[in-house]
Design a protein around this motif. Structure first.
Motif, short mmCIF file in Angstrom:
data_model
loop_
_atom_site.label_atom_id
_atom_site.label_comp_id
_atom_site.label_asym_id
_atom_site.label_seq_id
_atom_site.Cartn_x
_atom_site.Cartn_y
_atom_site.Cartn_z
N UNK A 82 -2.23 -2.93 7.07
CA UNK A 82 -3.01 -2.77 5.85
C UNK A 82 -2.12 -2.19 4.75
N UNK A 83 -1.93 -2.96 3.69
CA UNK A 83 -1.07 -2.53 2.57
C UNK A 83 -1.86 -1.94 1.41
N UNK A 84 -3.18 -1.84 1.58
CA UNK A 84 -4.00 -1.38 0.47
C UNK A 84 -3.66 0.05 0.05
N UNK A 85 -3.39 0.93 1.03
CA UNK A 85 -3.07 2.30 0.68
C UNK A 85 -1.73 2.38 -0.06
N UNK A 86 -0.77 1.57 0.36
CA UNK A 86 0.53 1.55 -0.31
C UNK A 86 0.38 1.04 -1.73
N UNK A 87 -0.40 -0.03 -1.90
CA UNK A 87 -0.65 -0.58 -3.23
C UNK A 87 -1.37 0.44 -4.11
N UNK A 88 -2.31 1.16 -3.50
CA UNK A 88 -3.05 2.20 -4.22
C UNK A 88 -2.10 3.29 -4.72
N UNK B 170 -12.75 6.92 -6.59
CA UNK B 170 -13.73 5.91 -6.19
C UNK B 170 -13.05 4.76 -5.46
N UNK B 171 -11.91 4.33 -5.98
CA UNK B 171 -11.17 3.23 -5.35
C UNK B 171 -10.66 3.64 -3.98
N UNK C 30 -1.26 4.30 -8.77
CA UNK C 30 -1.69 5.53 -9.43
C UNK C 30 -0.67 6.67 -9.44
N UNK C 31 0.40 6.54 -8.68
CA UNK C 31 1.32 7.68 -8.54
C UNK C 31 1.90 8.15 -9.87
#
Length: 215
Positions: free
Chosen positions: A175-181, A111-112, A185-186
């Motif tokens: 955009x750093x959102x994908x890296x933070x994501x 969802x995130x 969760x990794x």
């Protein structure tokens, strides 16, 4: 109250043969009120937990939950990692509770990820604005300016396009959102038994292809 000694000669129902784990390495206590406590029993190589920030933290005695990931000695093959809940599981081959917990995290992650993708898509659409606005301005200048001044219109349009492109690129940035994501969760979307990162198929089947642990 329930008390389980964990180690190569512990009272847990699953075997631990890892070389850096002590014979009686740690103890998990579950009180009658449902409070979980993890205590190191003066082990040679230490007892750790993975905290909410996915950091390895050494402990002596600490309150935990049933889904706290416990690490005996280290995170290599010579150490041993498990969810605290597994010490109260009657069948040591049954990882249903742990898989359901990881699956809940997986659903939250999906969802995130969808929300992040939607925001990125909207931001990326802004990259088309300079071309669209410049085309409109160029058309208006071409229609309104006298023939001998149209060259100035082309120059103004080009300058405006370049300036607008710079402004938008600065606004969008990296955009750093994908890296933070990914960092978030990794280490959470892994097999509750062997810690292997789980694929979508493995989540669907609720079974790890490496160690065959399953719900």
């Amino acid at each position: 109250m329930q008390e389980v000694i964990i180690g190569k000669e512990g009272t847990q129902k699953f075997p631990i043969n890892n070389s850096r784990v002590s014979r009686q390495h740690a103890k998990i206590t579950v009180s009658d009120s449902g409070q979980w406590t993890l205590e190191d029993l003066n082990s040679t190589n230490g007892t750790y937990i993975i905290d909410d920030n996915d950091e390895l933290v050494q402990i002596k005695k600490v309150s935990i939950t049933e889904f706290t990931r416990v690490v005996l000695a280290d995170q290599t093959s010579m150490g041993f990692t498990f969810f605290a809940q597994h010490v109260v599981e009657d069948d040591p081959q049954n990882y249903k509770a742990e898989f359901q917990y990881v699956l809940r995290i997986h659903d939250k992650a999906l969802k995130e990820k969808a929300e992040i993708d939607a925001k990125i898509q909207k931001k990326n659409m802004m990259r088309f604005l300079p071309g669209i606005i410049s085309a409109v301005i160029g058309l208006l200048l071409t229609l309104l300016l006298p023939f001998n001044q149209k060259v100035y219109g082309v120059a103004v349009t080009a300058l405006f396009t370049a300036l607008l492109q710079v402004i938008i690129n600065i606004y969008l940035g990296k955009d750093s959102k994908l890296k933070d994501f990914s960092n978030k969760y990794s280490n959470k979307l892994t097999c509750p038994c062997c810690s292997k990162p789980l694929s979508e198929i493995e989540f669907k089947n609720q079974m790890c292809s490496r160690c065959k642990a399953h719900a």
